[in-house]
Enzyme design. Structure first.
Site, mmCIF file in Angstrom:
data_model
loop_
_atom_site.group_PDB
_atom_site.id
_atom_site.type_symbol
_atom_site.label_atom_id
_atom_site.label_comp_id
_atom_site.label_asym_id
_atom_site.label_seq_id
_atom_site.Cartn_x
_atom_site.Cartn_y
_atom_site.Cartn_z
ATOM 1 N N SER A 50 -14.747 34.345 -74.539
ATOM 2 C CA SER A 50 -15.861 34.084 -75.457
ATOM 3 C C SER A 50 -15.927 35.121 -76.578
ATOM 4 O O SER A 50 -16.628 34.915 -77.562
ATOM 5 C CB SER A 50 -17.186 34.033 -74.698
ATOM 6 O OG SER A 50 -17.398 35.234 -74.001
ATOM 7 N N CYS A 51 -15.170 36.233 -76.455
ATOM 8 C CA CYS A 51 -15.234 37.240 -77.526
ATOM 9 C C CYS A 51 -14.455 36.820 -78.769
ATOM 10 O O CYS A 51 -14.438 37.541 -79.758
ATOM 11 C CB CYS A 51 -14.757 38.597 -77.028
ATOM 12 S SG CYS A 51 -12.998 38.641 -76.774
ATOM 13 N N TYR A 76 -8.189 42.367 -79.178
ATOM 14 C CA TYR A 76 -8.051 41.367 -78.107
ATOM 15 C C TYR A 76 -8.392 39.976 -78.646
ATOM 16 O O TYR A 76 -7.670 38.999 -78.421
ATOM 17 C CB TYR A 76 -9.000 41.751 -76.960
ATOM 18 C CG TYR A 76 -9.016 40.779 -75.817
ATOM 19 C CD1 TYR A 76 -8.000 40.791 -74.869
ATOM 20 C CD2 TYR A 76 -10.044 39.849 -75.673
ATOM 21 C CE1 TYR A 76 -8.011 39.895 -73.803
ATOM 22 C CE2 TYR A 76 -10.061 38.958 -74.614
ATOM 23 C CZ TYR A 76 -9.051 38.987 -73.680
ATOM 24 O OH TYR A 76 -9.058 38.102 -72.629
#
Ligand code: GDP
Length: 316
Positions: free
Chosen positions: A114-115, A142
């Protein structure tokens, strides 16, 4: 939902990253299916190495690939090991997705996070918020690598017609988590810290940041179940969020941890540590339309996670 579910029965299913928390949950879930589960040790095949990855795919001939191999960690790990996070996650996505294409894999499931959504995107986060704004700086490397993976899946689907799909899980927790005091995610970090505070009879325990950020937590076996469901029933080009649709503040969560481990001391906050993104709740309406919803409550999942922590192998 696809009219005819994808047939898993009798297939060779490769779980990339089977030793991690998500990969091991996928292996547990697949054990209930009539499939041939393939895994590799890093010492046999280094998935960071393209030639080794290709050679292994040519030999093993998986028909289905679940890509759960990733370098992961909590806010501190993401923020400090920035080069390792971008390099390893890009490499893993590129090598596994391309090898799957070259070797005629029938279906591939890519797991993101979800990031990948912009820091200030409207909440709950909808799949179409992707690439509409700036990312949260603490986990940008990331996120960029995971966004590249999502875009590869889309590109292989549009250029070659590959049945590759992408799922974006929310914050996951459960057996096989990493309990490193600095590099872990909040759930594992607090289970360990609260447990150790209880054992030591410490009067207080510290929680990073202000306690005000909100997070959504999904038990990892629910994530594995959603993955198998979507593998069978979803074959679209757009990502699918996987979460519970509910979030709580870190302060509320710390109280859940205290209750789970029976810690009765004081909870204090350390604002010298970063809060990260203020909120990260997924919109799970697409997932609900596809016929899946989370089953394990946070209280129940935390009991299972705490038990797994107590039973973990020494040194992990
Ligand atoms: P994030 O969801 O990517 O920010 O990852 P984390 O799981 O690492 O952190 C979630 C939230 O929990 C952040 O607001 C952290 O500041 C907070 N938090 C509180 N205590 C801890 C801790 O001991 N470790 C970690 N990793 N986060 C903590």
């Amino acid at each position: 939902m696809a009219a005819v579910p994808f047939e898993l029965k009798g297939k060779k299913v490769f779980v990339a990253g089977h030793r991690g928390m998500v990969g091991s949950a996928l292996v547990r879930r697949l054990a209930r299916e009539d499939v041939d589960i393939l895994t590799v040790q890093r010492s046999e095949v280094d998935l960071l190495n393209q030639a080794e990855t290709n050679r292994w795919f040519e030999k093993a001939r998986p028909q289905v690939v679940l890509h759960a191999a990733a370098k992961v960690g909590g806010i501190h790990a993401n923020n400090t090991l920035r080069a390792e996070f971008i390099y390893e996650n890009l490499q893993l996505a590129a090598n596994v997705i391309h090898a799957a294409h070259v070797n005629g894999v029938e279906k591939l499931l890519f797991l993101g996070s979800s990031c990948i959504y912009p820091k200030l995107a409207p909440q709950p986060l909808r799949e179409d918020s992707l690439l509409t704004g700036e990312l949260e700086p603490t986990n940008e490397p990331y996120a960029i690598a995971k966004i590249a993976g999502v875009k590869m899946v889309e590109a292989y689907r549009s250029q070659y017609g590959s049945d590759f799909i992408s799922l974006m899980p929310t914050n996951l927790y459960g057996p096989g988590d990493n309990y490193h005091p600095e590099y872990s995610h909040v759930v594992a970090a607090l289970i360990r810290r609260f447990h150790e505070a209880k054992e030591a009879g410490a009067p207080s325990v510290a929680v990073w940041g202000t306690g005000t950020p909100r997070r959504e937590f999904l038990y990892v076996d629910d994530m594995a179940d959603a993955s198998i469901h979507l593998l069978r029933h979803y074959s679209g080009g757009t990502l699918v969020n996987v979460g519970t649709g509910e979030d709580i503040t870190i302060a509320e969560f710390a109280r859940v941890v205290a209750k789970t481990v029976s810690y009765t001391g004081e909870i204090v906050y350390d604002p010298s540590r970063p809060d990260g993104t203020p909120r990260k709740l997924l919109d799970v309406s697409r997932l609900a339309e596809l016929g899946w919803k989370a089953r394990t409550s946070l209280e129940e999942g935390m009991k299972l996670a705490y038990r797994a922590f107590l039973e973990r192998k020494p040194g992990t």
